[in-house]
Scaffold this active site. Structure first.
Site, PDB file in Angstrom:
ATOM      1  N   LYS A  70       4.875  22.973 -14.185  1.00 24.28           N
ATOM      2  CA  LYS A  70       4.689  22.045 -13.644  1.00 24.28           C
ATOM      3  C   LYS A  70       4.780  22.091 -12.463  1.00 24.28           C
ATOM      4  O   LYS A  70       2.974  21.110 -11.618  1.00 24.28           O
ATOM      5  CB  LYS A  70       5.442  20.635 -14.279  1.00 24.28           C
ATOM      6  CG  LYS A  70       4.294  19.522 -14.372  1.00 24.28           C
ATOM      7  CD  LYS A  70       4.430  18.158 -14.892  1.00 24.28           C
ATOM      8  CE  LYS A  70       3.802  17.467 -14.718  1.00 24.28           C
ATOM      9  NZ  LYS A  70       4.117  15.824 -14.972  1.00 24.28           N
ATOM     10  N   LYS A 113       2.308  11.331 -11.295  1.00 24.59           N
ATOM     11  CA  LYS A 113       1.357  10.705 -11.712  1.00 24.59           C
ATOM     12  C   LYS A 113       2.313   9.314 -12.570  1.00 24.59           C
ATOM     13  O   LYS A 113       3.383   9.193 -12.685  1.00 24.59           O
ATOM     14  CB  LYS A 113       0.956  11.074 -13.286  1.00 24.59           C
ATOM     15  CG  LYS A 113      -0.100  12.117 -12.708  1.00 24.59           C
ATOM     16  CD  LYS A 113      -0.825  12.003 -14.667  1.00 24.59           C
ATOM     17  CE  LYS A 113      -1.710  12.752 -15.274  1.00 24.59           C
ATOM     18  NZ  LYS A 113      -2.259  12.877 -16.483  1.00 24.59           N
ATOM     19  N   GLU A 151       8.322  18.314 -25.232  1.00 30.98           N
ATOM     20  CA  GLU A 151       7.687  19.008 -23.812  1.00 30.98           C
ATOM     21  C   GLU A 151       8.007  20.057 -23.105  1.00 30.98           C
ATOM     22  O   GLU A 151       6.630  20.415 -22.875  1.00 30.98           O
ATOM     23  CB  GLU A 151       7.889  18.008 -22.910  1.00 30.98           C
ATOM     24  CG  GLU A 151       7.690  16.110 -23.586  1.00 30.98           C
ATOM     25  CD  GLU A 151       5.914  15.325 -23.458  1.00 30.98           C
ATOM     26  OE1 GLU A 151       4.991  16.309 -22.635  1.00 30.98           O
ATOM     27  OE2 GLU A 151       5.277  14.060 -23.047  1.00 30.98           O
ATOM     28  N   HIS A 185      -1.422  15.498 -26.544  1.00 28.78           N
ATOM     29  CA  HIS A 185      -1.128  13.790 -26.074  1.00 28.78           C
ATOM     30  C   HIS A 185      -2.230  13.062 -26.315  1.00 28.78           C
ATOM     31  O   HIS A 185      -2.435  11.321 -26.447  1.00 28.78           O
ATOM     32  CB  HIS A 185      -1.074  13.923 -24.974  1.00 28.78           C
ATOM     33  CG  HIS A 185       0.262  14.230 -23.949  1.00 28.78           C
ATOM     34  ND1 HIS A 185       0.610  15.368 -24.060  1.00 28.78           N
ATOM     35  CD2 HIS A 185       0.845  13.403 -23.420  1.00 28.78           C
ATOM     36  CE1 HIS A 185       2.076  14.986 -23.983  1.00 28.78           C
ATOM     37  NE2 HIS A 185       2.391  14.042 -22.936  1.00 28.78           N
ATOM     38  N   HIS A 191      -1.158  10.204 -27.967  1.00 27.03           N
ATOM     39  CA  HIS A 191      -1.427   8.572 -26.918  1.00 27.03           C
ATOM     40  C   HIS A 191      -1.829   7.400 -28.772  1.00 27.03           C
ATOM     41  O   HIS A 191      -2.260   6.519 -28.413  1.00 27.03           O
ATOM     42  CB  HIS A 191      -2.149   8.669 -26.081  1.00 27.03           C
ATOM     43  CG  HIS A 191      -1.188   9.226 -25.196  1.00 27.03           C
ATOM     44  ND1 HIS A 191      -2.152   8.971 -23.681  1.00 27.03           N
ATOM     45  CD2 HIS A 191      -0.038   9.177 -24.581  1.00 27.03           C
ATOM     46  CE1 HIS A 191      -0.918   9.994 -23.218  1.00 27.03           C
ATOM     47  NE2 HIS A 191       0.133   9.584 -23.310  1.00 27.03           N
ATOM     48  N   ASN A 194      -1.684  18.048 -21.024  1.00 24.23           N
ATOM     49  CA  ASN A 194      -2.751  16.706 -22.560  1.00 24.23           C
ATOM     50  C   ASN A 194      -1.922  17.416 -23.114  1.00 24.23           C
ATOM     51  O   ASN A 194      -2.807  16.641 -24.101  1.00 24.23           O
ATOM     52  CB  ASN A 194      -3.614  15.748 -21.592  1.00 24.23           C
ATOM     53  CG  ASN A 194      -3.666  15.177 -20.683  1.00 24.23           C
ATOM     54  OD1 ASN A 194      -2.514  15.447 -20.004  1.00 24.23           O
ATOM     55  ND2 ASN A 194      -4.620  15.038 -19.607  1.00 24.23           N
ATOM     56  N   HIS A 227       7.705   8.694 -27.080  1.00 21.63           N
ATOM     57  CA  HIS A 227       6.713   9.752 -26.531  1.00 21.63           C
ATOM     58  C   HIS A 227       6.318  10.818 -27.103  1.00 21.63           C
ATOM     59  O   HIS A 227       5.750  11.840 -27.375  1.00 21.63           O
ATOM     60  CB  HIS A 227       6.880   9.692 -25.562  1.00 21.63           C
ATOM     61  CG  HIS A 227       5.575  10.061 -24.990  1.00 21.63           C
ATOM     62  ND1 HIS A 227       4.328   9.534 -24.711  1.00 21.63           N
ATOM     63  CD2 HIS A 227       5.660  11.038 -23.893  1.00 21.63           C
ATOM     64  CE1 HIS A 227       3.398  10.452 -24.359  1.00 21.63           C
ATOM     65  NE2 HIS A 227       4.440  11.887 -23.127  1.00 21.63           N
ATOM     66  N   ARG A 258      -5.437  20.735 -14.461  1.00 18.61           N
ATOM     67  CA  ARG A 258      -4.073  20.011 -15.063  1.00 18.61           C
ATOM     68  C   ARG A 258      -4.430  19.142 -16.758  1.00 18.61           C
ATOM     69  O   ARG A 258      -3.229  18.833 -17.111  1.00 18.61           O
ATOM     70  CB  ARG A 258      -4.090  18.249 -14.190  1.00 18.61           C
ATOM     71  CG  ARG A 258      -2.493  18.083 -13.938  1.00 18.61           C
ATOM     72  CD  ARG A 258      -1.593  16.912 -12.585  1.00 18.61           C
ATOM     73  NE  ARG A 258      -1.170  15.787 -12.765  1.00 18.61           N
ATOM     74  CZ  ARG A 258      -0.440  15.540 -12.373  1.00 18.61           C
ATOM     75  NH1 ARG A 258      -0.624  15.545 -10.981  1.00 18.61           N
ATOM     76  NH2 ARG A 258       0.728  14.766 -12.525  1.00 18.61           N
ATOM     77  N   GLU A 275      -5.700  16.071 -11.191  1.00 17.88           N
ATOM     78  CA  GLU A 275      -6.555  16.020 -12.076  1.00 17.88           C
ATOM     79  C   GLU A 275      -7.974  16.590 -12.914  1.00 17.88           C
ATOM     80  O   GLU A 275      -8.634  15.841 -13.169  1.00 17.88           O
ATOM     81  CB  GLU A 275      -5.937  14.866 -13.402  1.00 17.88           C
ATOM     82  CG  GLU A 275      -6.254  15.615 -15.293  1.00 17.88           C
ATOM     83  CD  GLU A 275      -4.881  14.754 -15.916  1.00 17.88           C
ATOM     84  OE1 GLU A 275      -3.816  14.545 -15.696  1.00 17.88           O
ATOM     85  OE2 GLU A 275      -6.016  14.328 -16.776  1.00 17.88           O
ATOM     86  N   ARG A 280       1.005  -1.948   0.259  1.00 19.50           N
ATOM     87  CA  ARG A 280       0.009  -0.126   0.156  1.00 19.50           C
ATOM     88  C   ARG A 280       0.544   1.277  -0.157  1.00 19.50           C
ATOM     89  O   ARG A 280       0.366   2.270   0.548  1.00 19.50           O
ATOM     90  CB  ARG A 280      -1.308   0.221   0.957  1.00 19.50           C
ATOM     91  CG  ARG A 280      -1.952  -0.791   1.175  1.00 19.50           C
ATOM     92  CD  ARG A 280      -3.655  -0.872   2.069  1.00 19.50           C
ATOM     93  NE  ARG A 280      -3.775  -2.077   2.206  1.00 19.50           N
ATOM     94  CZ  ARG A 280      -3.681  -2.787   2.802  1.00 19.50           C
ATOM     95  NH1 ARG A 280      -3.063  -2.677   3.759  1.00 19.50           N
ATOM     96  NH2 ARG A 280      -4.997  -3.772   2.927  1.00 19.50           N
TER      97      ARG A 280
END
Ligand SMILES: NC(=O)c1ccc[n+]([C@@H]2O[C@H](COP(=O)([O-])OP(=O)(O)OC[C@H]3O[C@@H](n4cnc5c(N)ncnc54)[C@H](O)[C@@H]3O)[C@@H](O)[C@H]2O)c1
Ligand SMILES: [Zn+2]
Length: 362
Positions: free
Chosen positions: A227, A143, A185, A248, A252, A245, A265, A241, A237, A121
């Site tokens: 950021k 993330k 980026e 993206h 993606h 993206n 990427h 936030r 998010e 956990r």
């Protein structure tokens, strides 16, 4: 040397940007280390270059550790690799007094972060990013995720690191193609919010691609500051936030449809940003000049801007599987100008016809 604080209450942490910080990583983390074993997660290439500097510094700080190298490539950012890591954590008796350190690019950061966030956990986690992309983006914000065969980052948790150590010297060994992908980026942060960063990146692209430390420190610091601020205002998010993206949604889809192997990427993000700019212009949200300006600069930095041939239906299906979708519509980040973006819900029908007419998808 720069220090940036990510203000998240009891989850707050510092980002340290300094050439050579890797050599004193042990001292940097000893104050937060709670006595247990530290698992360093890396890959064979990065471990070959940098693990000994890190383990020397851990030894000097009296921190027990082991190094685990995951094979290279996005396809190892998977649940089956996680399972191997959990087994390794059990073998080395990692517990909540221990710590996981990610030493590598975004793939290693996401994978190590996800396993650290889920094993017993949650155990403490430190990021030592070694690609430009990970230094300006992936290592900050908490993330973490792994991919499923049908889509990227579909299984993940928010798990903030305890510290991020950015050693710009590690970028000297990074191939140019990877540096370029990282620049995508940086341009993204400029387009979203920071005209100065965008202009600086454009004007210093050559120095940045030669891993010149002063120029690198500027773009890394400004990217991390930006950021950190977005993450502070919207850690999970729920709204703001999502502007990160930009590029993206389609990016993606490109990665998914090309099997995560043809493009880096950052290259997929570059094509995704060019596509989002074209859509923004054709829908009247930004001028054609702003769109052309963006595309010209990405191209000048050696980044791809033309989509690979993709079937419209497969692209839409891939986008719908991407987790950033809202029911019935696609949530897209669109551009108003360089330095300003916004989020818009677009109907699938509108997107399908723009894919055909503007992006020439069959
Ligand atoms: N969590 C987030 O917020 C976030 C944000 C952006 C991207 N990502 C993820 O990051 C991943 C991409 O990361 P990436 O672009 O860093 O790719 P990567 O981790 O695959 O690294 C690229 C290549 O560079 C090599 N490498 C790394 N550091 C090196 C060094 N210093 N010298 C020489 N070679 C080195 C690696 O071995 C690898 O082959 C994707 O999985 C993406 O989804 C996550
Ligand atoms: Zn990205």
């Amino acid at each position: 040397m720069s220090k940036i604080s990510v203000q998240l209450g009891e989850r707050s942490y510092e980002i340290v940007i300094e050439p050579g910080v890797l050599d004193r990583a042990g001292a940097e983390i000893s104050s937060m280390h709670r006595g247990g074993t530290v698992a360093v997660i890396s890959n064979p290439r990065v471990a070959g270059l940098y693990a000994s500097a890190l383990t020397r510094s851990l030894d000097a700080a009296g921190i027990p550790h082991s190094v685990f190298a995951v094979p290279m490539g996005e396809r190892y950012k998977s649940l089956s690799t996680c399972r191997k890591l959990y087994e390794h954590f059990l073998d080395i008796k990692l517990d909540r007094a221990g710590m996981v350190i990610a030493l590598g690019g975004g793939v290693i950061g996401d994978l190590a972060g996800f396993t650290a966030g889920t094993f017993v956990r949650g155990v403490d986690f430190v990021q030592i990013p070694t690609t430009l992309l990970a230094q300006v983006d992936a290592s900050v914000g908490g993330k973490t995720a792994v991919d499923l065969p049908r889509g990227k980052n579909l299984v993940g948790v928010f798990h903030q690191p305890k510290r991020v150590l950015i050693d710009t010297n590690t970028l000297k060994s990074l191939p140019k193609r990877e540096l370029r992908a990282g620049l995508a980026e940086v341009f993204k942060h400029g387009i979203i919010h920071d005209q100065y960063l965008f202009d600086f990146t454009r004007d210093n692209a050559e120095a940045l691609l030669n891993a010149e430390p002063t120029a690198l420190e500027v773009v890394i610091r400004r990217s991390c500051e930006f950021k950190a601020d977005v993450v502070r205002r919207d850690e999970r998010e729920s709204g703001l936030r999502a502007i990160l993206n930009f590029g993206h949604t389609i990016g993606h889809a490109i990665e998914t449809l090309t099997g995560y192997s043809r493009f880096k990427h950052g290259e997929a993000v570059s094509m995704g940003m060019a596509a989002a700019a074209r859509l923004s212009a054709v829908w009247g949200y930004c001028t054609q000049d702003a769109c052309n300006n963006l595309i010209t600069l990405l191209e000048a930095a050696g980044l791809p801007v033309q989509l690979p041939s993709m079937e419209r239906d497969s692209c839409l299906a891939a986008i719908q599987k991407d987790k950033k979708r809202a029911l019935g519509t696609i949530r897209m980040v669109l551009m108003k100008s360089i330095g300003e973006v916004f989020i818009e819900e677009i109907s699938t029908e509108k997107l399908a016809s723009a894919f055909k007419d503007t992006l020439q998808m069959q």
